[in-house]
Design an enzyme around this catalytic site. Structure first.
Site, PDB file in Angstrom:
ATOM      1  CD  GLU A  40      10.833  -7.821   5.292  1.00 36.74           C
ATOM      2  OE1 GLU A  40      11.352  -8.837   5.827  1.00 36.74           O
ATOM      3  OE2 GLU A  40      10.218  -6.949   5.926  1.00 36.74           O
ATOM      4  NE  ARG A  42       4.133   6.557   1.579  1.00 40.13           N
ATOM      5  CZ  ARG A  42       4.410   5.334   1.978  1.00 40.13           C
ATOM      6  NH1 ARG A  42       4.803   4.429   1.107  1.00 40.13           N
ATOM      7  NH2 ARG A  42       4.289   5.001   3.227  1.00 40.13           N
ATOM      8  CG  HIS A  78      11.256  -2.609   4.228  1.00 41.17           C
ATOM      9  ND1 HIS A  78       9.882  -2.496   4.108  1.00 41.17           N
ATOM     10  CD2 HIS A  78      11.488  -3.793   4.822  1.00 41.17           C
ATOM     11  CE1 HIS A  78       9.326  -3.575   4.622  1.00 41.17           C
ATOM     12  NE2 HIS A  78      10.270  -4.386   5.057  1.00 41.17           N
ATOM     13  NE  ARG A  85      10.693   5.821   8.233  1.00 40.19           N
ATOM     14  CZ  ARG A  85       9.658   5.668   7.404  1.00 40.19           C
ATOM     15  NH1 ARG A  85       9.645   4.658   6.541  1.00 40.19           N
ATOM     16  NH2 ARG A  85       8.659   6.516   7.431  1.00 40.19           N
ATOM     17  N   PRO A  90       0.798  -1.221   0.000  1.00 37.42           N
ATOM     18  CG  PRO A  90      -0.109  -1.086   2.134  1.00 37.42           C
ATOM     19  CD  PRO A  90       0.557  -2.051   1.187  1.00 37.42           C
ATOM     20  CG  ASN A  91      -0.130   4.411   1.314  1.00 36.91           C
ATOM     21  OD1 ASN A  91      -1.057   5.034   0.814  1.00 36.91           O
ATOM     22  ND2 ASN A  91      -0.207   3.841   2.502  1.00 36.91           N
ATOM     23  CE1 TYR A 101       9.125   4.790   2.867  1.00 38.53           C
ATOM     24  CE2 TYR A 101       7.627   6.659   2.784  1.00 38.53           C
ATOM     25  CZ  TYR A 101       8.087   5.517   3.417  1.00 38.53           C
ATOM     26  OH  TYR A 101       7.515   5.100   4.591  1.00 38.53           O
ATOM     27  CG  ASN A 150       8.424  -2.193   0.123  1.00 35.38           C
ATOM     28  OD1 ASN A 150       7.894  -2.288   1.230  1.00 35.38           O
ATOM     29  ND2 ASN A 150       9.057  -1.101  -0.272  1.00 35.38           N
ATOM     30  CB  ALA A 201       1.544   0.260   6.137  1.00 38.17           C
TER      31      ALA A 201
HETATM   32  C1  DQA Z   1       8.436   0.890   3.562  1.00 42.70           C
HETATM   33  C2  DQA Z   1       8.567   1.104   5.075  1.00 42.70           C
HETATM   34  C3  DQA Z   1       7.213   0.953   5.758  1.00 42.70           C
HETATM   35  O1  DQA Z   1       7.343   1.179   7.151  1.00 42.70           O
HETATM   36  C4  DQA Z   1       6.227   1.959   5.204  1.00 42.70           C
HETATM   37  O2  DQA Z   1       4.948   1.767   5.772  1.00 42.70           O
HETATM   38  C5  DQA Z   1       6.157   1.954   3.715  1.00 42.70           C
HETATM   39  C6  DQA Z   1       7.384   1.777   2.939  1.00 42.70           C
HETATM   40  C7  DQA Z   1       9.775   1.167   2.826  1.00 42.70           C
HETATM   41  O3  DQA Z   1       9.899   0.748   1.682  1.00 42.70           O
HETATM   42  O4  DQA Z   1      10.660   1.819   3.383  1.00 42.70           O
HETATM   43  O5  DQA Z   1       5.106   2.187   3.139  1.00 42.70           O
HETATM   44  O6  DQA Z   1       8.102  -0.479   3.328  1.00 42.70           O
END
Ligand code: DQA
Length: 150
Positions: free
Chosen positions: A99, A19, A101, A108, A11-12, A24, A75, A78
């Site tokens: 995985e 964003r 990120h 963080r 998501p997002n 990011y 990835n 959240a």
């Molecule tokens: C994320 C880190 C997560 O905590 C966050 O909610 C994201 C992006 C990252 O790629 O750094 O949406 O997965």
């Protein structure tokens, strides 16, 4: 048959570029997917990228992956920190899963320090921005067997 890798963006991540670019990066998701696709091509891997803002859709994509793919990059955004359902879906797979990120989740807020999937994936790459996806693909390419000549 060509080796196939699935990339699942949570998501997002469709909002990348706009964003929180300081966290990011400035690249959009389609730019990231494009760079990955080009690198996959060099490795003779066919790459499919999937993004969803819905937990159930991500569960279904992971459940279906075993039949069509030899490796997965995720990835979960959240959902990384909350989803037992996605963790359980990963546990049904017998495939290498990396995985990724973009940000270093361990630097963080404390709620981001825990990943629901880190102990059930093959490996984790954090904090290296979009480069993390390329490194994940490079690692997967060494893990999954070469395609048999067709
Ligand atoms: C994320 C880190 C997560 O905590 C966050 O909610 C994201 C992006 C990252 O790629 O750094 O949406 O997965």
């Amino acid at each position: 048959m060509k080796r196939k890798v699935l990339v699942v963006h949570g998501p997002n991540l469709n909002m990348l570029g706009r964003r929180e670019p300081d966290v990011y990066g400035e690249k959009t998701l389609s730019e990231i997917n494009q760079v990955m696709t080009e690198y996959a091509h060099q490795l003779d891997i066919s790459l499919t990228a999937f993004q969803s803002n819905h937990e159930g859709e991500i569960v279904e994509a992971i459940q279906a992956a075993e039949d069509d793919y030899q490796g997965i990059i995720i990835n979960l955004a959240a959902y990384t920190h909350t989803s037992v359902a996605i963790r359980d879906a990963i546990l049904t797979l017998d495939l290498p899963v990396i995985e990724v990120h973009l940000s270093n989740i361990y630097k963080r807020e404390s709620f981001r320090h825990h990943s629901m999937v880190s102990d059930v994936v093959t490996g984790q790459i954090v904090g290296l921005g979009a480069k993390g996806y390329i490194l994940a693909l490079s690692a997967l390419a060494e893990m999954i067997p070469d395609a048999e000549p067709s």
